[in-house]
Design a protein around this motif. Structure first.
Motif, PDB file in Angstrom:
ATOM      1  N   ILE A 142       0.776  -1.245  -0.115  1.00  4.54           N
ATOM      2  CA  ILE A 142      -0.049   0.173   0.050  1.00  4.54           C
ATOM      3  C   ILE A 142       0.867   1.253  -0.075  1.00  4.54           C
ATOM      4  CG2 ILE A 142      -1.568   1.178   1.179  1.00  4.54           C
ATOM      5  CD1 ILE A 142      -2.730  -1.161  -0.046  1.00  4.54           C
ATOM      6  N   GLN A 143       2.139   1.299   0.730  1.00  6.27           N
ATOM      7  CA  GLN A 143       3.069   2.405   0.812  1.00  6.27           C
ATOM      8  C   GLN A 143       3.455   2.497  -0.792  1.00  6.27           C
ATOM      9  OE1 GLN A 143       5.601   1.125   4.121  1.00  6.27           O
ATOM     10  NE2 GLN A 143       4.699   2.815   5.228  1.00  6.27           N
ATOM     11  N   GLU A 146       0.553   3.933  -3.061  1.00  4.21           N
ATOM     12  CA  GLU A 146       0.184   5.320  -2.987  1.00  4.21           C
ATOM     13  C   GLU A 146       1.111   6.191  -3.418  1.00  4.21           C
ATOM     14  OE1 GLU A 146      -2.825   4.595   0.560  1.00  4.21           O
ATOM     15  OE2 GLU A 146      -0.670   5.126   1.208  1.00  4.21           O
ATOM     16  N   LYS A 147       2.557   5.961  -3.380  1.00  3.74           N
ATOM     17  CA  LYS A 147       3.498   6.651  -3.765  1.00  3.74           C
ATOM     18  C   LYS A 147       3.579   6.617  -5.467  1.00  3.74           C
ATOM     19  CE  LYS A 147       7.665   8.853  -3.392  1.00  3.74           C
ATOM     20  NZ  LYS A 147       7.541  10.502  -2.832  1.00  3.74           N
ATOM     21  N   LEU A 151      -1.441   8.701  -5.152  1.00  4.67           N
ATOM     22  CA  LEU A 151      -2.630   9.033  -4.511  1.00  4.67           C
ATOM     23  C   LEU A 151      -2.915   9.998  -3.296  1.00  4.67           C
ATOM     24  CD1 LEU A 151      -3.449   5.040  -4.363  1.00  4.67           C
ATOM     25  CD2 LEU A 151      -4.075   6.583  -6.309  1.00  4.67           C
ATOM     26  N   MET A 153      -4.491  11.723   0.106  1.00  2.00           N
ATOM     27  CA  MET A 153      -5.054  10.974   1.514  1.00  2.00           C
ATOM     28  C   MET A 153      -6.589  11.147   1.172  1.00  2.00           C
ATOM     29  SD  MET A 153      -2.632  12.889   4.044  1.00  2.00           S
ATOM     30  CE  MET A 153      -3.478  11.962   5.597  1.00  2.00           C
ATOM     31  N   SER A 174      -2.506   1.238   6.783  1.00  2.00           N
ATOM     32  CA  SER A 174      -2.651   0.457   5.682  1.00  2.00           C
ATOM     33  C   SER A 174      -3.264  -0.658   5.204  1.00  2.00           C
ATOM     34  CB  SER A 174      -1.129   0.038   5.540  1.00  2.00           C
ATOM     35  OG  SER A 174      -0.013   1.197   5.715  1.00  2.00           O
ATOM     36  N   ARG A 177      -6.849   0.875   4.438  1.00  2.00           N
ATOM     37  CA  ARG A 177      -6.793   1.603   3.219  1.00  2.00           C
ATOM     38  C   ARG A 177      -6.878   0.499   2.152  1.00  2.00           C
ATOM     39  NH1 ARG A 177      -3.003   4.770   5.632  1.00  2.00           N
ATOM     40  NH2 ARG A 177      -1.471   4.066   4.119  1.00  2.00           N
ATOM     41  N   SER A 178      -6.114  -0.601   2.226  1.00  2.00           N
ATOM     42  CA  SER A 178      -6.046  -1.826   1.269  1.00  2.00           C
ATOM     43  C   SER A 178      -7.602  -2.345   0.832  1.00  2.00           C
ATOM     44  CB  SER A 178      -5.271  -2.950   1.694  1.00  2.00           C
ATOM     45  OG  SER A 178      -5.859  -3.609   2.848  1.00  2.00           O
ATOM     46  N   TYR A 181      -9.381   0.207  -1.135  1.00  2.00           N
ATOM     47  CA  TYR A 181      -8.861   0.153  -2.324  1.00  2.00           C
ATOM     48  C   TYR A 181      -9.159  -1.230  -3.025  1.00  2.00           C
ATOM     49  CZ  TYR A 181      -5.484   3.805  -0.944  1.00  2.00           C
ATOM     50  OH  TYR A 181      -4.804   5.108  -0.629  1.00  2.00           O
ATOM     51  N   LEU A 214      -5.109   1.640  -9.389  1.00  2.00           N
ATOM     52  CA  LEU A 214      -4.159   2.874  -9.890  1.00  2.00           C
ATOM     53  C   LEU A 214      -4.747   3.035 -11.506  1.00  2.00           C
ATOM     54  CD1 LEU A 214      -0.938   1.773  -8.517  1.00  2.00           C
ATOM     55  CD2 LEU A 214      -2.353   3.807  -7.804  1.00  2.00           C
ATOM     56  N   THR A 218      -5.854   6.846 -12.051  1.00  2.00           N
ATOM     57  CA  THR A 218      -4.760   7.735 -12.199  1.00  2.00           C
ATOM     58  C   THR A 218      -4.994   7.947 -13.799  1.00  2.00           C
ATOM     59  OG1 THR A 218      -3.333   6.029 -12.618  1.00  2.00           O
ATOM     60  CG2 THR A 218      -3.183   6.866 -10.408  1.00  2.00           C
TER      61      THR A 218
END
Length: 220
Positions: A142-143, A146-147, A151, A153, A174, A177-178, A181, A214, A218
């Protein structure tokens, strides 16, 4: 949209994923024949058919085999295309300067460096042969996700996780959020099973789900 986000959007449109364990690189070839009872079989086969997923042979994926730290970081770094392209260094970083047990000549050294400088929290003393738990892999994925996707917050209503008390506190955000997502889902009893050792099949499906999210979020 910034250039990094635009480039990643183009990449995820075709799910430019490299799934390699160790220095064993095999062509996808014939369809894997050991996925009949595997959850997420269609996602794994899709990645294989695109030539994006590697097995241990042309017909074997070994879906229940456990994922080591070296394999997991390689999967995250390569799958999310983490790199040092946007970072300036006076001197090229070395893995041995960042991690106690990572040799600069290791096949996964670059993946660890790229992940580290792209915001993935990896313990300095991590042992590359250590098997990752589901919560550990989720936290790092997840880190990186997001990077890579830049993404924003998000504010979420926390899901009710039946085995929440078993989660490592620093991983709770995390993991929540997973779920938001849809990288992960809870089981029928609303359990996450954070301490279970993650398998190749689980890791592949999670990365597929991350790239799918993503790609959707995105491209606009």
């Amino acid at each position: 949209m910034n250039m990094r986000k635009s480039a990643f959007a183009a990449m995820t449109t075709v799910l430019l994923l490299s799934f390699s364990f160790g220095d064993q690189m095999f062509a996808a070839g014939n369809q894997f024949k050991d996925l009949d009872s595997v959850s997420g079989k269609d996602k794994i086969i899709f990645l294989q058919n695109q030539g994006l997923l590697k097995g241990v042979s042309d017909t074997q994926f070994l879906p229940t085999s456990k994922v080591t730290a070296a394999q997991g970081i390689q999967l995250i770094s390569g799958g999310l295309q983490l790199s040092l392209a946007a970072i300036d260094f006076n001197k090229a970083p070395q893995a041995s300067g960042l991690f106690t047990h990572i040799k600069d000549t290791a096949w996964y050294a670059e993946a660890f460096i790229n992940a580290h400088y792209n915001g993935v929290e990896i313990p300095k003393d991590i042992v590359p042969s250590k098997t990752l738990t589901k919560e550990e892999f989720t936290h790092m994925l997840i880190q990186g996700m997001e990077k890579a996707g830049a993404l924003p917050m998000i504010k979420i209503a926390p899901a009710n996780i039946a085995d929440d008390s078993e989660l490592e506190p620093s991983y709770q955000g995390s993991i929540q959020r997973s779920l938001a997502y849809k990288v992960n889902t809870l089981d029928a009893n609303e359990k996450f099973h954070p301490k279970s050792e993650i398998t190749r099949a689980e890791a592949a499906v999670m990365l597929y789900n991350a790239l799918e999210y993503l790609n959707t979020h995105t491209n606009s």
